[in-house]
Write a protein that holds these residues in place. Structure first.
Motif, PDB file in Angstrom:
ATOM      1  N   LEU A 197    -156.521  24.370  59.625  1.00 29.76           N
ATOM      2  CA  LEU A 197    -156.603  23.796  60.984  1.00 29.76           C
ATOM      3  C   LEU A 197    -155.405  22.715  61.327  1.00 29.76           C
ATOM      4  CD1 LEU A 197    -160.557  23.358  61.252  1.00 29.76           C
ATOM      5  CD2 LEU A 197    -159.019  25.094  62.329  1.00 29.76           C
ATOM      6  N   GLU A 227    -152.391  25.030  61.862  1.00 24.42           N
ATOM      7  CA  GLU A 227    -152.251  25.549  63.311  1.00 24.42           C
ATOM      8  C   GLU A 227    -151.970  24.597  64.480  1.00 24.42           C
ATOM      9  OE1 GLU A 227    -152.552  28.771  64.429  1.00 24.42           O
ATOM     10  OE2 GLU A 227    -152.094  27.979  66.525  1.00 24.42           O
ATOM     11  N   GLU A 238    -163.219  20.683  68.627  1.00 26.89           N
ATOM     12  CA  GLU A 238    -163.401  21.859  68.293  1.00 26.89           C
ATOM     13  C   GLU A 238    -163.364  22.099  66.725  1.00 26.89           C
ATOM     14  OE1 GLU A 238    -163.014  24.810  72.075  1.00 26.89           O
ATOM     15  OE2 GLU A 238    -161.159  23.941  70.919  1.00 26.89           O
ATOM     16  N   ASN A 286    -149.220  24.318  66.686  1.00 23.98           N
ATOM     17  CA  ASN A 286    -149.276  24.691  68.260  1.00 23.98           C
ATOM     18  C   ASN A 286    -150.890  23.710  68.571  1.00 23.98           C
ATOM     19  OD1 ASN A 286    -150.019  25.412  70.836  1.00 23.98           O
ATOM     20  ND2 ASN A 286    -149.394  27.413  70.630  1.00 23.98           N
ATOM     21  N   THR A 317    -154.077  25.240  70.508  1.00 24.06           N
ATOM     22  CA  THR A 317    -154.652  26.304  70.188  1.00 24.06           C
ATOM     23  C   THR A 317    -156.348  25.732  70.339  1.00 24.06           C
ATOM     24  OG1 THR A 317    -153.028  27.122  68.839  1.00 24.06           O
ATOM     25  CG2 THR A 317    -155.407  27.809  68.360  1.00 24.06           C
ATOM     26  N   PHE A 318    -156.421  24.539  70.091  1.00 27.57           N
ATOM     27  CA  PHE A 318    -158.031  24.249  69.895  1.00 27.57           C
ATOM     28  C   PHE A 318    -157.920  22.623  69.928  1.00 27.57           C
ATOM     29  CE2 PHE A 318    -157.522  22.767  65.569  1.00 27.57           C
ATOM     30  CZ  PHE A 318    -156.858  23.558  64.896  1.00 27.57           C
TER      31      PHE A 318
END
Lengths: 195, 195
Positions: B166, B169, B181, B173, B176-177
Motif C-alpha cells: 500500500l 502504490e 481505505e 500514485n 489510487t486510494f
DNA sequence: GCCCTTGTTATACACATGTAAAACAATTTG
DNA sequence: CAAATTGTTTTACATGTGTATAACAAGGGC
C-alpha cells in the motif's frame, strides 16, 4: 582502429536483444546503475545501436517495461485460462502464478522493482506503471466479482498490494519466506476479501 | 574567485542538514538521480562537506536510511504507546499510524521507496534494509501474539507485505486510494490473521 | 586587535555519461 | 566481380560524476 566483426541482423532481432539486456541490467544493477554502455555490452553490440533503434536510453527502458509487462500479463492470462471455468479456481490460479517461476524468479522481480523505482521520478515510466497497474486491478476486479466479492475496487487494491509487497520482499531478500508461504498468505487474504 | 559567506556550525548541525537534504533529493529524484552536488545544494553547503562529514555519498545515504528508519520507528512506537494496554487497540494503532501523516506523507514514502531501490543492488543498503525489516517484523509479531494470533511469523510477514504494498502504490500514485481505505483494508487483514 | 583553530569553499582531477554522426563492413543485387 | 544498400562500430563532444585537498574565512581566546 580495426572494427569488431559483426553479423548484420534485422531490426526486431536487435531491438529484442537490447530489451533483454536492459531487463538483465536493471535486475543486476538497479535503476541507478544502468547505462548505455552496460546495456550494449550485455547485448553484444556497440552503444550506438541504443540511439539508433530506440532514440535513447529512456525510450529503451520504456520499451523494456512494456515488454516485461506484456510477458507477465501473458503468463498470468495463461495461468487463469488453464484453471478452467470455476471462478475461485481462476482467482487462485492468478495468485499462485505470481509466486511460481517464471514470475517469481528473482531476476524478473528485481527488474520489475527497478521499474517501480524509475516510476517515482520519470513521468514516462510513471505513466506506463499507472497503465499497467490499472489493467492489473481491472483484471483482478473481474476475477473477484466472478467469485461474488463486494466492493471489488477496494478488494482488488488490497490483493494487488499484498502481492506487490510480497514481490518486493522476495526481490530484496528471497530467504524471508517461501513461494508456498506467499501463496498461502494470498489465499487467506482472498478468503477474507470474498467472505 | 570570491567565496560564498557562511556561518560555522557544529558537526551535528551539518550532518543533520545533509541527511535531511539527502532524504529530500531521494524523494524528488529517486535513487538514480541523486548526486553529491545536488544534495549539497539542497543543504545549502558546498559539495566538499559530503566527503568531510560522511566519507562519501554512499555513507551519507546509509546514514540517511538509519535516520529515516529511526524516525519511522519512533513514530510507530509513539502511536502504539498512545493506544493504551489493549492488545488489539495497540495493533490497530500500529497499522493506522502507517497511513496517517507524517508517515503517509508522499515525500517520506518516496524516500523509503528509494531505499528499497538502492537495496536491490547496494549490499550496505541491503544490510540496513534487512535489519530494519527484521526489527519491524519482530515488533509486529509481538503485537500479533498479544492478540492471540497463531503462526505469528507468517502473519507478520503478511501484514508488513500489505503495508509495504500500500505504501508503494501510494508513493507512486496517491490517487489510487485514500488513507482511510488503506487503514480499512489493513484492519480487514488483521481480522483474517487473528481469526 | 591579533593569533590560532578549524569549519568550509572552490578547484582540480580522473573517469563516466548519453548522444550524434562519420566512416566502415556485411551482405545483397545485377 | 563490382556496386549499392544499410546495418553497425567507433569516435568525438559536452556535460556530469565523486573524491581529495589547498586555501581561505568565521569565530573564539587571550
Amino acid at each position: 582502429m580495426a572494427r569488431a566483426p559483426f553479423h548484420r541482423e534485422g531490426e526486431a532481432v536487435r531491438r529484442d536483444a537490447l530489451i533483454a539486456a536492459t531487463a538483465q541490467c536493471l535486475a543486476t544493477h538497479g535503476a541507478g546503475g544502468i547505462s548505455v554502455r552496460m546495456v550494449a555490452a550485455a547485448a553484444g553490440v556497440s552503444a550506438g545501436l541504443v540511439t539508433h533503434y530506440f532514440g535513447g536510453i529512456d525510450d529503451l527502458i520504456a520499451a523494456t517495461y512494456h515488454a516485461t509487462g506484456d510477458r507477465i500479463g501473458a503468463l498470468l492470462d495463461a495461468a487463469v485460462d488453464a484453471a478452467g471455468p470455476a471462478p475461485r479456481a481462476r482467482l487462485s490460479a492468478y495468485v499462485e502464478a505470481n509466486f511460481r517461476p517464471p514470475i517469481s524468479d528473482p531476476e524478473l522481480l528485481a527488474t520489475w522493482a527497478a521499474f517501480w523505482a524509475l516510476a517515482g521520478s520519470n513521468p514516462a515510466i510513471a505513466a506506463i506503471r499507472d497503465s499497467v497497474a490499472a489493467a492489473t486491478r481491472a483484471q483482478v476486479e473481474a476475477l473477484l466479482a466472478a467469485c461474488g466479492a463486494r466492493e471489488t475496487r477496494l478488494a482488488a487494491i488490497g490483493l494487488t498490494a499484498l502481492i506487490d509487497g510480497l514481490w518486493l520482499e522476495r526481490s530484496l531478500n528471497p530467504a524471508t519466506f517461501s513461494a508456498a508461504e506467499a501463496g498461502a498468505l494470498a489465499e487467506r487474504w482472498l478468503d477474507a476479501l470474498i467472505g
